[in-house]
Motif scaffolding. Structure first.
Motif, PDB file in Angstrom:
ATOM      1  N   TYR A 120      38.583  76.809  51.210  1.00 54.93           N
ATOM      2  CA  TYR A 120      37.408  75.939  51.151  1.00 54.93           C
ATOM      3  C   TYR A 120      37.436  75.090  49.889  1.00 54.93           C
ATOM      4  O   TYR A 120      37.916  75.508  48.842  1.00 54.93           O
ATOM      5  CB  TYR A 120      36.116  76.763  51.153  1.00 54.93           C
ATOM      6  CG  TYR A 120      35.907  77.583  52.388  1.00 54.93           C
ATOM      7  CD1 TYR A 120      35.286  77.052  53.509  1.00 54.93           C
ATOM      8  CD2 TYR A 120      36.333  78.916  52.432  1.00 54.93           C
ATOM      9  CE1 TYR A 120      35.093  77.818  54.651  1.00 54.93           C
ATOM     10  CE2 TYR A 120      36.143  79.686  53.574  1.00 54.93           C
ATOM     11  CZ  TYR A 120      35.521  79.133  54.673  1.00 54.93           C
ATOM     12  OH  TYR A 120      35.341  79.893  55.803  1.00 54.93           O
ATOM     13  N   SER A 121      36.872  73.899  49.989  1.00 56.38           N
ATOM     14  CA  SER A 121      36.741  73.013  48.840  1.00 56.38           C
ATOM     15  C   SER A 121      35.290  72.926  48.408  1.00 56.38           C
ATOM     16  O   SER A 121      34.375  72.877  49.230  1.00 56.38           O
ATOM     17  CB  SER A 121      37.241  71.605  49.189  1.00 56.38           C
ATOM     18  OG  SER A 121      36.942  70.687  48.149  1.00 56.38           O
ATOM     19  N   ASN A 122      35.079  72.893  47.085  1.00 60.35           N
ATOM     20  CA  ASN A 122      33.751  72.677  46.500  1.00 60.35           C
ATOM     21  C   ASN A 122      33.624  71.297  45.869  1.00 60.35           C
ATOM     22  O   ASN A 122      32.586  70.984  45.288  1.00 60.35           O
ATOM     23  CB  ASN A 122      33.478  73.718  45.399  1.00 60.35           C
ATOM     24  CG  ASN A 122      33.015  75.047  45.927  1.00 60.35           C
ATOM     25  OD1 ASN A 122      33.590  75.583  46.867  1.00 60.35           O
ATOM     26  ND2 ASN A 122      31.988  75.603  45.325  1.00 60.35           N
ATOM     27  N   HIS A 159      34.039  81.141  41.844  1.00 64.56           N
ATOM     28  CA  HIS A 159      32.875  80.339  41.472  1.00 64.56           C
ATOM     29  C   HIS A 159      31.673  81.198  41.076  1.00 64.56           C
ATOM     30  O   HIS A 159      30.559  80.669  40.941  1.00 64.56           O
ATOM     31  CB  HIS A 159      32.484  79.402  42.620  1.00 64.56           C
ATOM     32  CG  HIS A 159      33.418  78.239  42.772  1.00 64.56           C
ATOM     33  ND1 HIS A 159      33.435  77.181  41.904  1.00 64.56           N
ATOM     34  CD2 HIS A 159      34.380  77.985  43.693  1.00 64.56           C
ATOM     35  CE1 HIS A 159      34.363  76.310  42.278  1.00 64.56           C
ATOM     36  NE2 HIS A 159      34.952  76.774  43.358  1.00 64.56           N
ATOM     37  N   ARG A 174      39.112  73.688  54.530  1.00 67.82           N
ATOM     38  CA  ARG A 174      40.379  72.962  54.392  1.00 67.82           C
ATOM     39  C   ARG A 174      41.303  73.206  55.591  1.00 67.82           C
ATOM     40  O   ARG A 174      42.275  72.484  55.780  1.00 67.82           O
ATOM     41  CB  ARG A 174      41.115  73.430  53.138  1.00 67.82           C
ATOM     42  CG  ARG A 174      40.421  73.219  51.806  1.00 67.82           C
ATOM     43  CD  ARG A 174      41.326  73.792  50.732  1.00 67.82           C
ATOM     44  NE  ARG A 174      40.708  73.849  49.420  1.00 67.82           N
ATOM     45  CZ  ARG A 174      40.830  72.913  48.478  1.00 67.82           C
ATOM     46  NH1 ARG A 174      41.533  71.830  48.747  1.00 67.82           N
ATOM     47  NH2 ARG A 174      40.273  73.062  47.297  1.00 67.82           N
ATOM     48  N   ARG A 190      30.514  74.723  51.161  1.00 67.52           N
ATOM     49  CA  ARG A 190      31.973  74.794  51.230  1.00 67.52           C
ATOM     50  C   ARG A 190      32.459  73.896  52.363  1.00 67.52           C
ATOM     51  O   ARG A 190      31.835  73.839  53.426  1.00 67.52           O
ATOM     52  CB  ARG A 190      32.423  76.221  51.503  1.00 67.52           C
ATOM     53  CG  ARG A 190      32.821  77.051  50.290  1.00 67.52           C
ATOM     54  CD  ARG A 190      31.726  77.279  49.317  1.00 67.52           C
ATOM     55  NE  ARG A 190      32.155  78.207  48.247  1.00 67.52           N
ATOM     56  CZ  ARG A 190      31.404  78.502  47.206  1.00 67.52           C
ATOM     57  NH1 ARG A 190      30.207  77.966  47.068  1.00 67.52           N
ATOM     58  NH2 ARG A 190      31.846  79.343  46.279  1.00 67.52           N
ATOM     59  N   VAL A 223      33.731  84.189  52.699  1.00 64.30           N
ATOM     60  CA  VAL A 223      33.732  82.740  52.451  1.00 64.30           C
ATOM     61  C   VAL A 223      33.804  82.443  50.959  1.00 64.30           C
ATOM     62  O   VAL A 223      34.635  81.652  50.501  1.00 64.30           O
ATOM     63  CB  VAL A 223      32.483  82.086  53.073  1.00 64.30           C
ATOM     64  CG1 VAL A 223      32.377  80.623  52.650  1.00 64.30           C
ATOM     65  CG2 VAL A 223      32.525  82.197  54.592  1.00 64.30           C
ATOM     66  N   LEU A 224      32.945  83.079  50.178  1.00 65.16           N
ATOM     67  CA  LEU A 224      32.881  82.790  48.749  1.00 65.16           C
ATOM     68  C   LEU A 224      34.168  83.185  48.025  1.00 65.16           C
ATOM     69  O   LEU A 224      34.509  82.599  46.988  1.00 65.16           O
ATOM     70  CB  LEU A 224      31.692  83.512  48.118  1.00 65.16           C
ATOM     71  CG  LEU A 224      30.305  83.129  48.646  1.00 65.16           C
ATOM     72  CD1 LEU A 224      29.232  83.979  47.982  1.00 65.16           C
ATOM     73  CD2 LEU A 224      30.022  81.648  48.422  1.00 65.16           C
ATOM     74  N   ALA A 246      38.824  80.647  47.867  1.00 67.05           N
ATOM     75  CA  ALA A 246      38.892  79.339  47.200  1.00 67.05           C
ATOM     76  C   ALA A 246      39.996  78.474  47.782  1.00 67.05           C
ATOM     77  O   ALA A 246      39.922  77.239  47.724  1.00 67.05           O
ATOM     78  CB  ALA A 246      39.106  79.527  45.702  1.00 67.05           C
ATOM     79  N   ASP A 270      37.361  72.094  42.122  1.00 63.67           N
ATOM     80  CA  ASP A 270      38.364  72.912  42.804  1.00 63.67           C
ATOM     81  C   ASP A 270      39.516  73.225  41.860  1.00 63.67           C
ATOM     82  O   ASP A 270      39.751  72.491  40.889  1.00 63.67           O
ATOM     83  CB  ASP A 270      38.934  72.164  44.014  1.00 63.67           C
ATOM     84  CG  ASP A 270      37.951  72.074  45.181  1.00 63.67           C
ATOM     85  OD1 ASP A 270      37.026  72.891  45.236  1.00 63.67           O
ATOM     86  OD2 ASP A 270      38.131  71.170  46.024  1.00 63.67           O
TER      87      ASP A 270
END
Length: 421
Positions: free
Chosen positions: A90-92, A369, A316, A313, A83-84, A87, A116
């Motif tokens: 997923y959006s931060n 991140h 998307r 997260r 997951v991490l 990028a 992002d």
């Protein structure tokens, strides 16, 4: 209210706003369910046993949140990295929590964690050269001097000393001053503002007010640096990038450095000291052996993992993680403390072992991140722990009844009274 507790509040607001759009009556619903807060709770220095039970049952599990919102908790190590490290999937973006209008009103926490690509990529590219070991090496004398000053202050106290107030909090605050290039005459104001923004008892309004004041203060520092750039991070960015980065962006980056490097390092300093006080063998090892400090710090980072969960997260796209179907729009929360005790990292991870070979822990996150200030934090910890135990070889707790944070993304202890003689 500490910054990370404020983020919990923002997440709660997001849930509530989304539920209202779905037509639910929220007049009597103000907080997340207790089960959803389990990853933010601990039993002393250890995550609550429920977290290990959840991980053992399934590395990715659904958190039972009302309002029809899908929230997934990731507790497995490999699944957390998946997951991490994604990028693209997923959006931060901070606006996910509060909306575009709310992001302005709520004073975005700043830094890179809530941005992002491509904006995140551009800003991180500007900062990365300033956080190389070669650039950070210039801070070594200043870090040692700050630590010695704090030890002198502790020695001057008659009676019990609060190690949090006198040692753990001032060191990272003053080191960040050194890093940014804050003028010496301004450091009193800087330290006051950096602590005020994390005031648990001042309430959300006080915290947001302190953040606003901090940003205004940092804008003033940036304006001074723009006229006469120094050798700190702000001055170097101005020298190297000039008008390619404006004053507001520079103040935001400085605020992000403060956000990411202050409370987290302070919590590590305090809780790491507590580990030393509770384990005299570790205390003696760090007192006697310089070579042992590196492994000890890495093990503490893994064992304590003071940042308990990563920033949420927002998926998307549809995807599969750990055999679980994640749908576009779902929220994914990664338990860093759970992942760092996953048995895939090694045996006997529920206890701290100062001689353990360093693991590939996630205490600083992972992927784009990952904490950009990781090496600076390591420098502070490697210098502070040996200096503390060697200056005060009889250091001991003055009170065994400690007040740990109850529910916190950044875990810590409120006070740590010690005797130094």
């Amino acid at each position: 209210m500490r910054l990370k507790e404020r983020i919990v509040g923002l997440v709660t607001r997001w849930y509530l706003a989304r539920a209202q759009r779905k037509g639910f009556d929220l007049s009597k619903m103000a907080l997340l369910p207790d089960a959803a807060l389990m990853p933010l709770k601990r039993d002393g220095l250890d995550p609550v046993p429920d977290l290990a039970e959840v991980r053992s049952a399934a590395p990715v599990s659904k958190i039972n949140i009302p309002f029809g919102v899908n929230v997934w908790l990731v507790t497995g190590y490999e699944e957390a990295k998946t997951v991490l490290g994604n990028a693209k999937g997923y959006s931060n973006d901070f606006a996910n929590l509060v909306g575009t209008h709310g992001a302005s009103e709520s004073h975005s926490p700043g830094g890179l964690g809530f941005a992002d690509p491509p904006e995140h990529t551009r800003l991180r590219k500007l900062l990365t050269p300033e956080f190389t070991m070669r650039r950070l090496a210039r801070l070594t004398p200043g870090i040692k001097a700050i630590i010695e000053q704090r030890l002198d202050a502790m020695a001057a106290v008659d009676g019990p000393v609060d190690l949090v107030e006198e040692f753990a909090l001032p060191i990272p605050s003053l080191v960040i001053c050194e890093l940014l290039g804050v003028p010496y005459e301004d450091r009193g104001d800087f330290q006051r503002l950096s602590m005020a923004r994390f005031d648990l008892f001042g309430g959300a309004t006080a915290s947001l007010g302190a953040i606003s004041e901090s940003l205004q203060y940092l804008k003033g520092i940036v304006e001074k640096q723009r006229k006469d750039p120094g050798d700190g991070l702000l001055g170097m960015l101005i020298k190297e990038h000039g008008d390619d980065i404006d004053d507001l962006e520079l103040a935001g980056l400085a605020d992000g450095v403060l956000t990411g490097g202050f409370e987290t390092t302070a919590s590590m300093l305090a809780l790491g000291a507590l580990v030393l006080l509770q384990d005299r063998d570790s205390f003696k090892l760090i007192h006697d052996d310089d070579a042992a400090v590196h492994n000890f710090v890495e093990e503490l980072l893994r064992y304590l993992t003071v940042v308990q969960v990563a920033f949420p997260r927002f998926a998307r796209e549809d995807m599969t993680v750990g055999g679980v179907e994640i749908t576009k729009g779902d929220v994914v929360v990664v338990s860093l403390s759970g992942a760092d005790r996953d048995p895939v990292l090694g045996p006997d991870l529920e206890r701290v072992d100062p001689t353990r070979e360093p693991t590939s822990h996630l205490a600083f996150g992972y992927g784009v991140h990952r904490c950009i200030g990781a090496e600076l934090a390591r420098m502070e910890l490697r210098a502070a722990y040996p200096a503390l135990v060697r200056r005060f070889p009889n250091l001991r707790l003055a009170d065994e009844d400690l007040n740990f944070r109850k529910v916190s993304i950044v875990y810590g202890v409120e006070r740590l009274p010690v005797l130094v003689d």
